[in-house]
Design a protein around this motif. Structure first.
Motif, short mmCIF file in Angstrom:
data_model
loop_
_atom_site.label_atom_id
_atom_site.label_comp_id
_atom_site.label_asym_id
_atom_site.label_seq_id
_atom_site.Cartn_x
_atom_site.Cartn_y
_atom_site.Cartn_z
N TYR A 272 -20.54 -19.06 20.34
CA TYR A 272 -21.48 -17.86 21.15
C TYR A 272 -21.10 -16.52 20.75
CZ TYR A 272 -24.23 -15.48 24.39
OH TYR A 272 -24.92 -14.61 24.91
N TRP A 273 -19.67 -16.07 20.64
CA TRP A 273 -19.42 -14.66 20.21
C TRP A 273 -19.75 -14.39 18.94
CZ3 TRP A 273 -19.39 -11.52 23.75
CH2 TRP A 273 -18.97 -10.14 23.45
N LYS A 274 -19.62 -15.58 17.84
CA LYS A 274 -19.90 -15.29 16.49
C LYS A 274 -21.20 -14.98 16.32
CE LYS A 274 -16.48 -18.21 13.97
NZ LYS A 274 -16.24 -19.35 13.45
N GLY B 90 -41.96 -7.17 32.65
CA GLY B 90 -41.01 -6.44 33.28
C GLY B 90 -39.50 -6.66 32.77
N ILE B 91 -39.50 -7.37 31.94
CA ILE B 91 -38.04 -7.59 31.44
C ILE B 91 -37.96 -7.28 29.68
CG2 ILE B 91 -36.01 -9.18 31.28
CD1 ILE B 91 -36.85 -9.55 33.96
N PHE B 92 -37.01 -6.48 29.64
CA PHE B 92 -36.66 -6.29 27.88
C PHE B 92 -35.62 -7.41 27.64
CE2 PHE B 92 -34.65 -4.57 24.17
CZ PHE B 92 -35.71 -4.30 23.33
N PRO C 56 -37.04 -17.12 31.68
CA PRO C 56 -37.65 -16.13 32.62
C PRO C 56 -37.20 -14.69 32.23
CG PRO C 56 -35.72 -16.96 33.69
CD PRO C 56 -36.01 -17.82 32.80
N VAL C 57 -36.04 -14.20 31.73
CA VAL C 57 -35.35 -12.99 31.67
C VAL C 57 -35.02 -12.61 30.22
CG1 VAL C 57 -34.97 -12.78 33.99
CG2 VAL C 57 -33.08 -13.76 32.19
N ASN C 58 -35.24 -13.42 29.17
CA ASN C 58 -34.78 -13.01 27.76
C ASN C 58 -33.27 -12.87 27.69
OD1 ASN C 58 -37.55 -12.96 26.23
ND2 ASN C 58 -37.76 -10.95 26.57
N THR D 25 -10.06 -12.17 21.30
CA THR D 25 -9.83 -11.36 22.47
C THR D 25 -10.82 -11.94 23.37
OG1 THR D 25 -9.03 -9.41 21.09
CG2 THR D 25 -10.12 -8.93 23.28
N PHE D 26 -12.08 -11.95 22.81
CA PHE D 26 -13.10 -12.38 23.73
C PHE D 26 -12.90 -13.91 24.59
CE2 PHE D 26 -17.12 -15.18 24.37
CZ PHE D 26 -17.57 -14.36 25.43
N VAL D 27 -12.34 -14.84 23.72
CA VAL D 27 -12.31 -15.97 24.08
C VAL D 27 -11.00 -16.16 25.45
CG1 VAL D 27 -11.51 -18.34 23.60
CG2 VAL D 27 -13.10 -17.35 22.07
C1 LIG Z 1 -10.46 -6.31 26.97
C2 LIG Z 1 -12.01 -6.75 26.82
C3 LIG Z 1 -12.17 -7.61 25.62
C4 LIG Z 1 -13.03 -8.31 25.36
C5 LIG Z 1 -14.60 -8.23 26.04
C6 LIG Z 1 -14.69 -9.49 26.70
C7 LIG Z 1 -15.92 -9.66 27.35
C8 LIG Z 1 -17.04 -8.98 27.31
C9 LIG Z 1 -18.01 -10.15 27.59
C10 LIG Z 1 -19.31 -9.94 27.74
C11 LIG Z 1 -20.15 -8.83 27.66
C12 LIG Z 1 -21.54 -9.42 28.48
C13 LIG Z 1 -22.68 -8.41 28.24
C14 LIG Z 1 -23.71 -8.87 29.25
O1 LIG Z 1 -24.80 -8.79 28.58
S1 LIG Z 1 -23.60 -9.84 30.54
C15 LIG Z 1 -25.15 -10.10 31.18
C16 LIG Z 1 -25.51 -8.67 31.88
N1 LIG Z 1 -26.62 -8.85 32.64
C17 LIG Z 1 -27.03 -8.76 33.91
O2 LIG Z 1 -26.02 -8.34 34.48
C18 LIG Z 1 -28.50 -9.00 34.22
C19 LIG Z 1 -28.72 -9.97 35.37
N2 LIG Z 1 -29.82 -10.28 35.78
C20 LIG Z 1 -30.58 -9.47 36.47
O3 LIG Z 1 -29.93 -8.55 36.83
C21 LIG Z 1 -31.85 -9.78 36.85
O4 LIG Z 1 -32.08 -11.31 36.70
C22 LIG Z 1 -32.91 -9.21 36.19
C23 LIG Z 1 -33.17 -7.55 36.65
C24 LIG Z 1 -32.82 -9.25 34.89
C25 LIG Z 1 -34.24 -9.77 36.44
O5 LIG Z 1 -34.61 -9.83 37.84
P1 LIG Z 1 -35.86 -10.96 38.34
O6 LIG Z 1 -35.70 -10.76 39.86
O7 LIG Z 1 -37.19 -10.78 37.66
O8 LIG Z 1 -35.14 -12.62 38.05
P2 LIG Z 1 -34.00 -13.39 38.89
O9 LIG Z 1 -34.71 -13.98 39.81
O10 LIG Z 1 -32.76 -12.40 38.88
O11 LIG Z 1 -33.46 -14.14 37.42
C26 LIG Z 1 -34.31 -15.36 37.06
C27 LIG Z 1 -33.39 -16.37 36.41
O12 LIG Z 1 -32.89 -15.98 35.48
C28 LIG Z 1 -31.37 -16.21 35.57
N3 LIG Z 1 -30.47 -14.96 34.88
C29 LIG Z 1 -30.75 -13.74 35.09
N4 LIG Z 1 -30.05 -13.01 34.34
C30 LIG Z 1 -29.27 -13.97 33.51
C31 LIG Z 1 -28.40 -13.86 32.53
N5 LIG Z 1 -27.98 -12.57 31.90
N6 LIG Z 1 -27.97 -15.15 31.90
C32 LIG Z 1 -28.24 -16.08 32.37
N7 LIG Z 1 -29.32 -16.38 33.45
C33 LIG Z 1 -29.73 -15.21 33.96
C34 LIG Z 1 -31.15 -15.97 37.15
O13 LIG Z 1 -29.90 -16.41 37.61
C35 LIG Z 1 -32.30 -16.64 37.57
O14 LIG Z 1 -32.03 -18.22 37.54
P3 LIG Z 1 -32.59 -19.30 38.65
O15 LIG Z 1 -34.11 -19.02 38.32
O16 LIG Z 1 -32.09 -18.83 39.79
O17 LIG Z 1 -32.12 -20.54 37.98
#
Ligand SMILES: CC/C=C\C/C=C\C/C=C\C=C\CC(=O)SCCNC(=O)CCNC(=O)[C@H](O)C(C)(C)COP(=O)(O)OP(=O)(O)OC[C@H]1O[C@@H](n2cnc3c(N)ncnc32)[C@H](O)[C@@H]1OP(=O)(O)O
Length: 302
Positions: free
Chosen positions: A124-126, A102-104, A66-68, A276-278
């Motif tokens: 995944y990180w690779k 609505g979602i990029f 649903p959310v790319n 570092t990530f792991v």
């Molecule tokens: C010292 C440090 C060293 C190293 C660094 C280490 C680690 C760094 C690691 C990681 C970096 C990560 C970067 C990221 O990208 S993390 C992801 C961030 N994303 C978000 O915060 C977005 C979360 N989602 C939302 O805010 C919303 O879903 C939305 C605004 C995008 C859309 O809203 P909607 O109301 O339209 O939809 P929802 O009902 O919220 O969602 C539908 C469905 O999708 C699931 N979902 C949403 N986002 C994610 C996602 N990112 N991954 C997986 N699943 C996601 C959500 O749970 C819903 O699921 P269900 O239908 O309830 O099952």
């Protein structure tokens, strides 16, 4: 050497069962197929490519509902599409956009980073690294037509592009919000943002996990243009024409000149970055934060 490592990751990915058969999924002739010259849409289950050979442009639509979210499978399909377009001399530019209303992109797939084994996190990180490197250094002109919300990894993906056009909808926020999830944007996420909006603005945006609404995103420079929602694609096309009018070799070399130092930093620290990530993602406290965040997303509905 770095390229060889990248190719190995991609080749390994292509050998996975779910990646087999992704190379060509012929479809209908695209609406943008250049006046019916017979070139068809292609792509894979999660990535639709609409070629316009006359213009030398392909529209790449992300469709991982649903959310790319950027799952391993989705990243692999994106990489395959990019590689295919880069290897086809017909194409000089890509417009990256979303097929999910609505979602990029919701960024990295949280389920890939929760409750899995360390070997999975490595794989995944690779793929995340490879996607960033490939898009950031692509010889093609890459324009993001951002037609939805774009947090964290979604924002990063758009930052790898050469130009960002954002639809003017207050819901379509964009930014690196990792700290809100209790995680930290890696150095190359941070570097990409610094290269786009500068050090001070990045420092503030990343620490506070700011998600900018369109007007703010334009003011700070996260995006280059904000337009009415129904003009995002046409604007991306006009901008593309402008970029494609520049002699390709000069533009490509300039892009490399600007971006290579940033990419080289990850290329030289790639393995250390994975470790570092792991280490970070395996911490109990981080797993708890991510689980709690996912739960909050799920409960939002009920
Ligand atoms: C010292 C440090 C060293 C190293 C660094 C280490 C680690 C760094 C690691 C990681 C970096 C990560 C970067 C990221 O990208 S993390 C992801 C961030 N994303 C978000 O915060 C977005 C979360 N989602 C939302 O805010 C919303 O879903 C939305 C605004 C995008 C859309 O809203 P909607 O109301 O339209 O939809 P929802 O009902 O919220 O969602 C539908 C469905 O999708 C699931 N979902 C949403 N986002 C994610 C996602 N990112 N991954 C997986 N699943 C996601 C959500 O749970 C819903 O699921 P269900 O239908 O309830 O099952």
């Amino acid at each position: 050497m770095a390229l060889a490592v990248g190719m190995r990751v991609l080749t390994r990915a292509l050998l996975r069962p779910w990646a087999r058969g992704l190379r060509v999924a012929p479809g209908r002739t695209g609406p943008a197929a250049g006046g019916g010259d017979g070139m068809r849409c292609f792509g894979s289950p999660r990535v639709l490519v609409e070629p316009d050979p006359a213009a030398g442009v392909a529209v790449v639509k992300m469709r991982n509902p649903p959310v790319n979210s950027l799952s391993l499978e989705f990243l692999t399909e994106l990489l395959i599409s990019l590689e295919k377009l880069e290897n086809d001399k017909t194409f000089h530019g890509i417009i990256l956009t979303s097929d999910c209303p609505g979602i990029f992109s919701a960024g990295l797939d949280l389920t890939e980073m929760c409750g899995r084994k360390p070997e999975h996190y490595v794989e995944y990180w690779k793929a995340v690294q490879e996607t960033w490197l490939r898009f950031y250094l692509s010889n093609l002109v890459v324009i993001a037509a951002i037609n939805g919300v774009s947090p964290a990894g979604g924002c990063l993906l758009s930052l790898t592009c050469d130009y960002r056009v954002l639809a003017n909808n207050p819901k379509y926020t964009i930014g690196l919000n990792e700290t809100l999830l209790g995680i930290v944007a890696p150095f190359w996420f941070k570097d990409t943002m610094v290269n786009t909006i500068g050090h001070r603005a990045t420092e503030r945006a990343l620490q506070l996990g700011l998600l900018f609404p369109p007007a703010e995103a334009l003011r700070v420079g996260v995006v280059d243009q904000v337009v009415p929602e129904d003009q995002v694609q046409s604007t991306a096309r006009s901008v593309m024409a402008q970029w494609l009018a520049i002699p390709d070799h000069a533009r490509q070399l300039t892009k490399t000149l600007m971006r290579k130092p940033t990419a080289d930093r990850l290329l030289t620290e790639r393995d250390a970055d994975i470790q570092t990530f792991v280490r970070f993602i395996c911490r109990d406290s981080v797993q708890k934060s991510l689980h709690a965040y996912l739960e909050k997303l799920k409960q939002k509905k009920g």
